[in-house]
Write a protein that holds these residues in place. Structure first.
Motif, short mmCIF file in Angstrom:
data_model
loop_
_atom_site.label_atom_id
_atom_site.label_comp_id
_atom_site.label_asym_id
_atom_site.label_seq_id
_atom_site.Cartn_x
_atom_site.Cartn_y
_atom_site.Cartn_z
N UNK A 83 0.83 -1.21 0.00
CA UNK A 83 0.00 0.00 0.00
C UNK A 83 0.86 1.26 0.00
N UNK A 84 1.92 1.24 0.81
CA UNK A 84 2.83 2.39 0.89
C UNK A 84 3.53 2.60 -0.45
N UNK A 85 3.97 1.52 -1.07
CA UNK A 85 4.67 1.63 -2.36
C UNK A 85 3.77 2.26 -3.42
N UNK A 86 2.49 1.92 -3.40
CA UNK A 86 1.55 2.51 -4.36
C UNK A 86 1.38 4.00 -4.12
N UNK A 87 1.27 4.39 -2.85
CA UNK A 87 1.13 5.82 -2.53
C UNK A 87 2.38 6.59 -2.93
N UNK A 88 3.54 5.99 -2.65
CA UNK A 88 4.81 6.65 -3.01
C UNK A 88 4.90 6.83 -4.52
N UNK A 89 4.53 5.79 -5.26
CA UNK A 89 4.59 5.87 -6.72
C UNK A 89 3.65 6.96 -7.25
N UNK A 90 2.46 7.06 -6.67
CA UNK A 90 1.49 8.09 -7.10
C UNK A 90 2.03 9.49 -6.83
N UNK A 91 2.62 9.68 -5.65
CA UNK A 91 3.15 11.01 -5.29
C UNK A 91 4.30 11.38 -6.22
N UNK A 92 5.21 10.43 -6.43
CA UNK A 92 6.38 10.74 -7.27
C UNK A 92 5.98 11.01 -8.72
N UNK A 93 4.94 10.32 -9.19
CA UNK A 93 4.49 10.53 -10.57
C UNK A 93 3.76 11.87 -10.73
N UNK A 94 2.94 12.21 -9.75
CA UNK A 94 2.13 13.43 -9.86
C UNK A 94 2.93 14.68 -9.53
N UNK A 95 3.94 14.56 -8.64
CA UNK A 95 4.70 15.74 -8.21
C UNK A 95 6.11 15.78 -8.78
N UNK A 96 6.47 14.77 -9.56
CA UNK A 96 7.79 14.71 -10.22
C UNK A 96 8.94 14.93 -9.24
#
Length: 309
Positions: A83-96
């Protein structure tokens, strides 16, 4: 009702408390259902369950039976990580940008808090035997850590508790090694079982043997090479058998057929509560007779000063 394991403790200056007063104190720390945000909880529960009408302590001939309920939510680390990995991936993708370690820690705490209410709850009942005459406590727990948790709960319940692990003048590992290697050193009413764990002094690790003749040449050769017995299956006159550990824990307890038959033939009128109390007192009396004998074989009890509690 028969205990499977036993971690033993010596009480020092034990508080004098009546059974009724003890029951009242236990009630104040009784087990309660886990809240949504609780990862684990420990509290007292009725040894006989609903059959005992909620009775939290059974006292028979100076032997007390208590039970604690340990509840724990099972939340696999792999589920949290995913779950954490998915949230991290979303943040890194959306905020570059890369998510910092501090942010990941905060996300892990948030995910854990969100998932806890949906996690399965595992419950474990752990029984405690208190011999008020000999001031001895035995806890039916698979590990010493669990036993210490119950002692902490009892300490909190009573306000204070001076207690130390039961210990002997002769280290169990030394006595077990002697019994295994020298038949003449064995007490007359001690019999070896068919299991042993042998530790090496060097880096050769641990050797475990089951269903073996402990007087065989192979076992003797291992002892001669310097290995020591850290666990040993023994029995006492057919009344009680167990695996003795090097920390004086008794594991895989089995009570003799004669004792079990005595319990089976007791006149309890098919009353489940009466049966529990019958089993308990027969077990407690056997333990209170045989534990001093075991300690005597180990050179007597070590007098230890308890830490301030």
């Amino acid at each position: 009702m028969w205990f499977k394991h036993l971690h033993l403790y010596r009480l020092h200056d034990a508080p004098e408390i009546t059974s009724d007063a003890l029951a009242s104190a236990l009630q104040e720390h009784a087990a309660k259902p886990l809240g949504n945000a609780d990862a684990r909880r420990l509290g007292w529960t009725a040894p006989a369950g609903r059959l005992g009408g909620g009775q939290l302590v059974h006292e028979i001939q100076a032997h007390r039976l208590l039970s604690a309920l340990r509840q724990e939510r099972l939340l696999p680390a792999s589920v949290v990580k995913e779950e954490v990995d998915e949230l991290v991936a979303d943040i890194e993708a959306s905020e570059s940008r890369k998510v910092t370690r501090k942010e990941k820690t905060a996300l892990k705490e948030q995910v854990t808090e969100n998932l806890l209410p949906r996690a399965f709850v595992r419950s474990q009942k752990i029984d405690l035997w208190w011999d008020t005459r000999s001031q001895l406590i035995g806890i039916n727990a698979s590990s010493r850590t669990r036993a210490e948790d119950i002692l902490d709960l009892l300490r909190e319940t009573l306000g204070s508790l001076k207690v130390t692990p039961l210990s002997s003048q002769t280290l169990p590992i030394r006595a077990m090694t002697n019994w295994l290697g020298d038949t003449a050193s064995r007490p007359a009413d001690l019999q070896l079982g068919d299991q042993v764990e042998l530790k090496a002094k060097g880096d050769d690790g641990v050797l475990r043997a089951r269903q073996v003749d402990l007087d065989s040449d192979e076992i003797q050769q291992l002892l001669e090479s310097g290995r020591q017995a850290s666990k040993l299956a023994i029995s006492l006159e057919g009344r009680l058998s167990f695996i003795l550990h090097d920390d004086l824990a008794l594991k895989s307890l089995r009570f003799g057929d004669a004792l079990i038959e005595e319990a089976d033939h007791a006149d309890d009128g098919d009353d489940a509560l009466a049966r529990l109390e019958t089993d308990f007192i027969l077990m407690a009396q056997a333990l209170s007779d045989d534990i001093p004998r075991l300690i005597e074989w180990l050179g007597g009890e070590t007098q230890r000063e308890p830490a301030a509690q």
